[in-house]
Scaffold this active site. Structure first.
Site, short mmCIF file in Angstrom:
data_model
loop_
_atom_site.label_atom_id
_atom_site.label_comp_id
_atom_site.label_asym_id
_atom_site.label_seq_id
_atom_site.Cartn_x
_atom_site.Cartn_y
_atom_site.Cartn_z
N LYS A 22 43.40 52.28 29.44
CA LYS A 22 43.30 51.19 30.36
C LYS A 22 43.86 49.84 30.28
O LYS A 22 44.48 49.43 31.26
CB LYS A 22 41.35 50.87 30.29
CG LYS A 22 41.06 49.27 31.04
CD LYS A 22 39.68 49.18 30.82
CE LYS A 22 39.36 48.42 29.53
NZ LYS A 22 39.75 46.78 29.77
N ASN A 23 44.10 49.63 29.00
CA ASN A 23 44.74 48.02 28.69
C ASN A 23 46.30 48.45 28.88
O ASN A 23 46.99 47.48 28.42
CB ASN A 23 44.38 47.61 27.32
CG ASN A 23 42.80 47.08 27.44
OD1 ASN A 23 42.37 47.12 28.78
ND2 ASN A 23 42.22 46.87 26.17
N CYS A 116 34.11 35.66 30.69
CA CYS A 116 33.06 36.80 31.26
C CYS A 116 32.26 37.00 29.95
O CYS A 116 32.00 36.12 29.14
CB CYS A 116 34.09 38.08 31.04
SG CYS A 116 34.62 38.77 29.56
N ARG A 121 37.40 32.30 27.54
CA ARG A 121 38.57 33.04 28.05
C ARG A 121 39.82 32.29 29.01
O ARG A 121 39.82 32.73 29.96
CB ARG A 121 38.56 34.72 28.59
CG ARG A 121 37.57 35.30 27.74
CD ARG A 121 37.51 36.92 28.26
NE ARG A 121 38.64 37.47 27.94
CZ ARG A 121 38.67 39.05 28.38
NH1 ARG A 121 37.64 39.35 29.01
NH2 ARG A 121 39.75 39.75 28.18
N ASP A 305 38.07 45.29 20.19
CA ASP A 305 37.50 46.21 21.07
C ASP A 305 36.59 47.46 20.51
O ASP A 305 36.18 48.35 21.06
CB ASP A 305 38.57 46.93 22.06
CG ASP A 305 39.13 45.77 23.04
OD1 ASP A 305 40.07 45.75 23.78
OD2 ASP A 305 38.51 44.63 23.01
N ARG A 397 33.57 50.44 33.44
CA ARG A 397 34.88 49.88 33.50
C ARG A 397 35.99 50.47 32.60
O ARG A 397 37.22 50.19 32.82
CB ARG A 397 34.75 48.29 33.25
CG ARG A 397 33.67 47.70 34.27
CD ARG A 397 33.67 46.20 34.14
NE ARG A 397 35.07 45.62 33.80
CZ ARG A 397 35.21 44.90 32.73
NH1 ARG A 397 34.17 44.49 31.97
NH2 ARG A 397 36.41 44.46 32.53
#
Ligand code: EPZ
Length: 419
Positions: A22-23, A116, A121, A305, A397
């Site tokens: 994803k990243n 978030c 952030r 993460d 997500r």
């Protein structure tokens, strides 16, 4: 609202082939704007964040489509340098569109992505770096208006190795005059992957993964086909789930060299791990042990993460483990839910002390963010009885139908639409 219903106590066994990270896919999709040509990005997971990024590219005029698990982006018809506000609010990584849109259009207008669930952030490091490339940035009616008559190569020291800021500068500098040198950049494998995607389009970038990245700007770019790296966080999550239920799992299409800090901790907790070129095998037969104190750090340190998933595992280990979250200021939301399942976790400042317990008990719990949600699923798989994890849109997500991946390995988990 959808939730997961999990019957705990089943072990995990079998193999799974990883999808693209994803990243890595998100910044690469943003970068497709720069060339004004077609890019085929292979082996992409169908995540809600990726769908949102595709919708933003479409609103900016790109032709975007799926071809199996490949995403095709034709950025020649780009006709807007405004990042659609509504979509911008849905995903933080929309901020990665600043650099590429400036490179392609010389300007970009966007709303501040805001914080978030896991922290404030700010984007101050992004803005400071882009200003050094000659970008004028003004705040007007709650929007950031960024313009550059011409981007000029520069020496850019980053005050913190921010992943997003490093990626934005790399992408803007591809179209800057002359040389740009980024000092103290982020060194994550996803940064190296973005460099490799951009060089596959014809850009001249070197040094990603080291203390200095060099970009020679202004070269003509061409169409490309590119396969992003496998998702090391998806991999870490599945291996940690297997460890929690004393399982045996083979991950194919993996890059173990990107996962050393996590694999070392799993080994230290008592798991047997086999690292091959493109696969990782885990076997967790013996009782889990607490590990040395962990602090989340920029790569190659322990990834933030994976903090919550590994914490869920340490809930069932003999002894006490300390985990310090040093990257984000609000990433312990899963702790209260784990304690409701019978865990013994105390928080002091940025550090959680996890005292291992014999077992966890099934409970109705709520996901507050992506990785915290994954941690609750791991706890539910290991718990006695049934667990219901609510708010799984957070989990969607970052995981492409996690229930299918886990069911394929023998878990009893199903997605339920709550009335
Ligand atoms: C990327 O976010 C990842 N997201 C995050 O993964 C990951 O947690 C993070 O890097 C760190 O590894 C994507 O790649 C899409 P940062 P990013 O800029 O780029 C502060 C997941 O679960 N900071 O390296 O936003 C910031 O507040 C997600 O997949 C500033 O203060 O991370 C944070 O505390 C979550 N000012 C720290 O630096 C800035 O201008 C790290 O942020 C920029 C960052």
């Amino acid at each position: 609202m959808e939730s997961y219903h999990i019957s705990g106590g089943k072990t995990l066994e079998g193999e799974y082939r990883l999808k693209g990270a994803k990243n890595a896919v998100l910044p690469i999709l943003a970068a497709t704007i720069i060339s004004g040509r077609t890019s085929r990005i292979k082996n992409c997971p169908r995540l809600s964040d990726i769908r949102t990024m595709m919708a933003i590219l479409e609103e900016m005029g790109c032709g975007v489509s799926w071809d199996g698990s490949d995403i095709l982006v034709d950025s020649s018809p780009v006709n807007s340098f405004r990042i659609p506000q509504k979509l911008m609010k849905e995903i933080r990584s929309s901020v990665f569109l600043m650099g590429p849109t400036l490179a392609r259009c010389g300007q970009v207008i966007l709303s501040d992505p805001g914080g978030c669930a896991i922290g404030k952030r700010p984007i101050d490091i992004h803005l400071a770096a882009l200003r050094l490339l000659g970008v004028d940035i003004a705040e007007k009616d709650g929007l950031l208006e960024c313009r550059a008559k011409s981007l000029k190569g520069a020496v850019i020291p980053l005050s913190f190795p921010s992943v997003g800021a490093t990626e934005n500068v790399m992408m803007a500098a591809v179209m800057a005059e002359g040389e740009t040198r980024i000092l103290n950049p982020a060194k994550e494998p996803e940064i190296v992957d973005l460099q490799n995607y951009l060089t596959s389009c014809g850009a001249d970038i070197t040094g990603a993964g080291t203390e200095e990245i060099r970009i020679i700007g202004g070269l003509p770019l061409h169409e490309t086909e590119y396969e992003p790296i496998p998702d090391r966080i998806e991999a870490g999550t599945i291996l940690t789930a297997a460890a929690a239920v004393r399982g045996k799992v083979l991950l194919k299409g993996a890059a173990p060299e990107h996962m050393d800090s996590v694999l070392d901790c799993l080994e230290e907790s008592g798991c047997k791990i086999w690292r091959q070129d493109h696969s990782v095998y885990l076997e967790a037969s013996s009782p889990l042990k607490a590990v040395k104190p962990i602090e989340t750090r920029p790569y190659p340190g322990f990834p933030t993460d994976m903090q919550s998933q590994f914490m869920a595992l340490m809930c069932l280990a003999e002894g006490t483990t300390e985990i310090t979250e040093a990257i984000f200021e609000n990433r312990f939301k899963h702790v209260a839910e784990l304690n409701r399942m019978g865990a013994r976790i105390r928080i002091a400042g940025k550090t959680a002390m996890i005292e291992g317990v014999e077992s966890l008990r099934g409970q109705r719990v709520t996901a507050a963010d992506l990785r915290g949600g994954a941690a609750l699923v791991i706890a539910g798989l290991a718990a006695e009885g049934d667990t219901i994890v609510e708010n799984i849109s957070h989990i969607d997500r970052g995981y492409d139908r996690l229930e299918d991946i886990l069911t394929g390995l023998g878990a009893r988990i199903e997605r339920v639409v709550e009335p």
